[in-house]
Design a protein around this motif. Sequence first.
Motif, PDB file in Angstrom:
ATOM      1  N   GLU A  13       2.923  10.454  -7.986  1.00 15.69           N
ATOM      2  CA  GLU A  13       2.731   9.071  -8.614  1.00 15.69           C
ATOM      3  C   GLU A  13       2.342   9.312 -10.367  1.00 15.69           C
ATOM      4  OE1 GLU A  13       0.934   5.842  -5.784  1.00 15.69           O
ATOM      5  OE2 GLU A  13      -0.068   7.614  -5.793  1.00 15.69           O
ATOM      6  N   GLN A  17      -3.083  -0.009  -4.387  1.00 13.32           N
ATOM      7  CA  GLN A  17      -2.312   1.110  -4.612  1.00 13.32           C
ATOM      8  C   GLN A  17      -2.874   1.905  -5.991  1.00 13.32           C
ATOM      9  OE1 GLN A  17       1.177  -1.681  -5.568  1.00 13.32           O
ATOM     10  NE2 GLN A  17       2.488  -0.013  -4.737  1.00 13.32           N
ATOM     11  N   SER A  41       0.824  -1.200   0.183  1.00 14.88           N
ATOM     12  CA  SER A  41       0.061   0.034  -0.195  1.00 14.88           C
ATOM     13  C   SER A  41       0.836   1.353   0.021  1.00 14.88           C
ATOM     14  CB  SER A  41      -0.916   0.048   1.090  1.00 14.88           C
ATOM     15  OG  SER A  41      -0.328  -0.229   2.442  1.00 14.88           O
ATOM     16  N   LYS A  45       3.024   4.277  -2.266  1.00 18.24           N
ATOM     17  CA  LYS A  45       2.972   4.708  -3.403  1.00 18.24           C
ATOM     18  C   LYS A  45       3.894   4.355  -4.322  1.00 18.24           C
ATOM     19  CE  LYS A  45       1.048   9.060  -1.736  1.00 18.24           C
ATOM     20  NZ  LYS A  45       0.725  10.421  -1.543  1.00 18.24           N
ATOM     21  N   THR A  46       3.705   4.189  -5.587  1.00 21.35           N
ATOM     22  CA  THR A  46       4.411   3.561  -6.793  1.00 21.35           C
ATOM     23  C   THR A  46       4.918   4.758  -7.286  1.00 21.35           C
ATOM     24  OG1 THR A  46       2.807   1.703  -6.895  1.00 21.35           O
ATOM     25  CG2 THR A  46       4.528   2.150  -8.560  1.00 21.35           C
TER      26      THR A  46
END
Length: 347
Positions: free
Chosen positions: A286, A115, A86, A88-89
């Motif tokens: 992101e 996500q 969970s 951030k990407t």
Amino acid sequence: MSTDSKLKVLVVGTGGVGTMACVALERSGMATVTAVLRSNYEKVLRDGFEIESINHGKLSAWRPSHIVNSVPESDSDGPFDFVIVSMKTIPEITNINKIIAPSITTDHTTIVLMQNGMYIEPPVMEAFPSNVILSATSYIGAHERNGHIIHDDPDYFHIGAFHNPRLDTQHEKQRLDLFATAYNGCKVVNAEVVDDIIFYRWRKIMWNGIYNSMCAITQLDNAAIRRLGGEDSLIRPGMVEMAAIAKADGYDLGENIVDEMVNATPIELSFRPSMLVDVDKGNPLEVEVILGNALRIARQKGVQTPILDNTYRFLKLIQARLLVARGHLNIPEDILTGDFIYIVHQQ
């Protein structure tokens, strides 16, 4: 239920979304949760979480079963049944596959991607080809600050298996149902199982890809950008383009999808989307998973997206500024000559 019979779950990324996932699973009585904490590790280890939740009420000094400050090895105390991601990407600064790798047991651990973003699953599938991947689109409103959680919008999400052709579909479905049953076991949340999670990711990116991006660029909340003329000049045209990308990808979101998404957040709310909040805090964005991946699909499918293309260009400039400020991006002195070369530091 005995400890031995409970599911063993690791949560990587314990902001608002991840922490409330810990709460739901622990309170179901069906899981033992290990939470990976970083900046708030010492605080939560000492005092626990202070949680004000619309679903769970007020929880003081609350902790999951285990708190750690780094991702543990999968075989240190038996394999993890599920690993929830969970965090951030942000591929410019983090390699999620590398981060979670120590906790993944081949052929056993199911990876749950809770996500934002479009098509975030294929890189994970490539890294872990024999593990089931579940994908979830969360609509929760929850924010964490130094161990204090404000959870003011119900914990609700769609979740489905991202099909891996190497794996048996029935096995994927069994893992999906097991996770959803455990999550819903606390009786006050709603993890809704769906057959095709990509449809729901396109629906969510209709809102996220437009409002998040354009509010971050203008530094206006959702209400202000609409009231000042951005609804007709930016928001609606951007959503029309995003719907066209989804349709080219095989997902018809419906003829009223733009009206639905424009009005999904009431104009009276003056809501500040997460990407705008990140700009306020000086946090990297992101950009790639929320907008970049969708635009790459557009290029593959031959969809023209002039509004979103320029939105992406502006976001990339903001991202570069934020990365430089945080020390993740080195800009050489010859930038003024036009030779812009940068180095990204992978963590």
